[in-house]
Write an enzyme that holds these catalytic residues in place. Structure first.
Site, mmCIF file in Angstrom:
data_model
loop_
_atom_site.group_PDB
_atom_site.id
_atom_site.type_symbol
_atom_site.label_atom_id
_atom_site.label_comp_id
_atom_site.label_asym_id
_atom_site.label_seq_id
_atom_site.Cartn_x
_atom_site.Cartn_y
_atom_site.Cartn_z
ATOM 1 N N ARG A 67 0.841 -1.201 0.000
ATOM 2 C CA ARG A 67 0.000 0.000 0.000
ATOM 3 C C ARG A 67 0.875 1.248 0.000
ATOM 4 O O ARG A 67 0.551 2.262 -0.586
ATOM 5 C CB ARG A 67 -0.958 0.019 1.195
ATOM 6 C CG ARG A 67 -1.965 1.157 1.099
ATOM 7 C CD ARG A 67 -2.889 1.336 2.304
ATOM 8 N NE ARG A 67 -3.219 0.125 2.988
ATOM 9 C CZ ARG A 67 -2.659 -0.253 4.140
ATOM 10 N NH1 ARG A 67 -1.746 0.510 4.721
ATOM 11 N NH2 ARG A 67 -3.000 -1.384 4.722
ATOM 12 N N TYR A 120 -14.250 20.912 -10.831
ATOM 13 C CA TYR A 120 -14.745 19.621 -11.344
ATOM 14 C C TYR A 120 -15.924 19.181 -10.478
ATOM 15 O O TYR A 120 -15.891 19.320 -9.246
ATOM 16 C CB TYR A 120 -13.598 18.603 -11.301
ATOM 17 C CG TYR A 120 -14.030 17.178 -11.426
ATOM 18 C CD1 TYR A 120 -14.769 16.746 -12.517
ATOM 19 C CD2 TYR A 120 -13.691 16.248 -10.448
ATOM 20 C CE1 TYR A 120 -15.172 15.428 -12.621
ATOM 21 C CE2 TYR A 120 -14.084 14.928 -10.548
ATOM 22 C CZ TYR A 120 -14.835 14.524 -11.639
ATOM 23 O OH TYR A 120 -15.243 13.216 -11.737
ATOM 24 N N ASP A 192 -4.969 22.172 -8.943
ATOM 25 C CA ASP A 192 -5.261 21.027 -9.806
ATOM 26 C C ASP A 192 -4.902 21.427 -11.239
ATOM 27 O O ASP A 192 -5.567 22.273 -11.844
ATOM 28 C CB ASP A 192 -6.749 20.662 -9.670
ATOM 29 C CG ASP A 192 -7.152 19.468 -10.532
ATOM 30 O OD1 ASP A 192 -6.444 19.165 -11.506
ATOM 31 O OD2 ASP A 192 -8.199 18.859 -10.219
ATOM 32 N N LYS A 217 -6.368 11.444 -17.118
ATOM 33 C CA LYS A 217 -6.564 12.345 -18.274
ATOM 34 C C LYS A 217 -5.305 12.386 -19.144
ATOM 35 O O LYS A 217 -4.846 11.355 -19.584
ATOM 36 C CB LYS A 217 -6.980 13.723 -17.771
ATOM 37 C CG LYS A 217 -8.016 13.694 -16.645
ATOM 38 C CD LYS A 217 -9.302 12.985 -17.036
ATOM 39 C CE LYS A 217 -10.286 13.017 -15.863
ATOM 40 N NZ LYS A 217 -11.431 12.150 -16.048
HETATM 41 N N1 PLP Z 1 -9.639 17.040 -11.335
HETATM 42 C C1 PLP Z 1 -10.154 17.361 -12.536
HETATM 43 C C2 PLP Z 1 -9.886 18.726 -13.099
HETATM 44 C C3 PLP Z 1 -10.916 16.446 -13.242
HETATM 45 O O1 PLP Z 1 -11.432 16.787 -14.431
HETATM 46 C C4 PLP Z 1 -11.169 15.167 -12.670
HETATM 47 C C5 PLP Z 1 -12.004 14.171 -13.365
HETATM 48 O O2 PLP Z 1 -12.630 14.452 -14.366
HETATM 49 C C6 PLP Z 1 -10.623 14.882 -11.421
HETATM 50 C C7 PLP Z 1 -9.855 15.834 -10.790
HETATM 51 C C8 PLP Z 1 -10.862 13.543 -10.774
HETATM 52 O O3 PLP Z 1 -10.071 12.584 -11.381
HETATM 53 P P1 PLP Z 1 -10.460 11.014 -11.477
HETATM 54 O O4 PLP Z 1 -11.580 10.927 -12.482
HETATM 55 O O5 PLP Z 1 -9.201 10.387 -11.937
HETATM 56 O O6 PLP Z 1 -10.880 10.587 -10.122
#
Ligand code: PLP
Length: 405
Positions: A67, A120, A192, A217
């Site tokens: 882990r 998001y 982010d 992504k």
């Molecule tokens: N941050 C952004 C800007 C996102 O677009 C997303 C998902 O679309 C996330 C975080 C979350 O990522 P995950 O889908 O890998 O959990």
């Protein structure tokens, strides 16, 4: 958690370019029987030949259990940290696992978190429905104007969290201006950077303390796994590793997924170039199409925040949003008319993906009545993640669909 400096010959050279480091950083085939592709370590635990060695590993945070430690995952962490210009990195099972581990490791009951008003959708859900349950007060604010931060800071504020570019608009926030104000108030700056990837933007250079990525992504880029990453200084990343990963979420990334992300990263800079050039051509076409009311792509020179985008990003990614003169209904018809572009919610994949958040929210409300569109997102907004297909084919697909409205 892995620190960004490795011992290998390639790893130590800071003069190497981004693409070279994306392919080589932290790995020397000579250490692995000459295997050019890094091995995948499938193991849940590690054996010791004697108790004294076991004691040393336990005392020094060595490899005891998967882990917390896996060699394939640690290579990915070191490579990501290097590419982002961070001291250390930590990867987790998804982008949301990274958001969760970050928040629950750094914030405590009674603390306040300031966030940009548009995030998001599931990060919004976490700030509205998750964190308040643990006594963490979340304060949304419009960080398009960084001075708005000053009005909401209190002695309980601990951190500011935002995305740039922002999901789903694709708009940019000024990292340096926000970080300067946040640091003056003693706050951590958490950014982010998923919509840009480290190939286009380095938030740490502009004052961020931690950068988060959904590896799902652009970084993996092939739409075949979930993953998340946190990159920052050794102390903060160690704290999230020893709390958020170890005993709060336990959301470790599998070694197979780590290996696939390492493969994806090798082409990240090449892919981002093509995402950006395809996107600019599409943004230009949309900007002049009579059915289109507005386009939000900060690398269009006419975009009001173009100067900020150019200051903190080397180029545009494939992410943009636009709205049609016919609003909500026209957006649905337009999506139905597409032939090549895929109607799907993710982003950053080789395939061009399109979605209409208002349609998703309307449908979801039947099962989750509390769902709502993020602040700053209209009923007409269409989000486009431009992929790697031929530019002419994408332009043609969008045009034929818009022309039929
Ligand atoms: N941050 C952004 C800007 C996102 O677009 C997303 C998902 O679309 C996330 C975080 C979350 O990522 P995950 O889908 O890998 O959990």
């Amino acid at each position: 958690m892995a620190a960004s400096e490795g011992t290998q010959k390639v790893a130590t050279s800071s003069q190497l370019g981004f693409a070279t480091r994306a392919i080589h950083h932290g790995y020397d085939p000579a250490d692995h029987h000459g295997a050019v592709s890094p091995p995948v370590y499938f193991t849940s635990t590690y054996a010791f030949s004697n108790v004294a060695d076991n004691d040393v590993a336990a005392a020094l945070g060595g490899k005891l259990y998967a882990r917390e430690h896996n060699p394939t995952t640690e290579l990915l962490e070191a490579r990501l940290a290097n590419l982002e210009g961070a001291e250390a990195g930590l990867v987790l099972a998804s982008g949301m696992a990274a958001v969760g581990a970050l928040m629950l490791s750094l914030l405590s009951q009674g603390d306040e978190l300031i966030v940009h008003r548009t995030l998001y959708s599931n990060t919004t859900a976490m700030t509205e429905q998750g964190l308040p349950r643990f006594g963490i007060n979340v304060v949304p604010v419009d960080l398009n104007d960084p001075t708005n931060l000053d009005a909401v800071v209190t002695p309980r504020s601990r951190a500011v969290y935002f995305e740039t570019p922002v999901n789903p608009t694709g708009d940019v926030l000024d990292i340096a201006a926000i970080a300067a104000r946040a640091h003056a108030a003693g706050l951590l700056v958490l950014v982010d950077g998923t919509f840009a990837s480290p190939a286009l933007q380095h938030p740490l250079l502009h004052g961020a303390d931690i950068v988060l990525h959904s590896l799902t992504k652009y970084i993996n880029g092939h739409g075949d796994l979930l993953g998340g990453a946190l990159l920052g200084n050794v102390e903060l990343i160690a704290k999230i590793h020893s709390q958020g990963l170890r005993f709060i979420t336990g959301a470790a990334l599998s070694p197979m997924a780590s290996s696939l992300v390492l493969r994806g990263i090798k082409t990240l800079p090449l892919r981002m170039e093509r995402h950006g050039s395809n996107a600019l051509a599409i943004a230009r076409m949309l900007d002049t199409h009579p059915a289109v009311a507005w386009v939000n792509y900060p690398f269009l020179p006419s975009h009001p925040r173009h100067a900020i985008a150019r200051r903190q990003m080397s180029n545009g990614s494939g992410m943009m949003s636009f709205g049609l003169r016919g609003g909500f209904e026209a957006a649905r018809r337009m999506l139905d008319n597409l032939k090549i572009i895929t109607l799907a919610v993710s982003l950053g994949d080789v395939e061009t993906l399109i979605m209409h958040p208002a349609s998703i929210i309307r449908a979801r409300k039947t099962v989750r009545p509390e769902t709502h569109l993020q602040s700053g997102v209209g009923d007409d907004l269409i989000r486009l993640s431009v992929g790697l297909e031929d530019e002419a084919d994408l332009l043609h697909d969008l045009k034929q669909s818009l022309d039929r409205l």
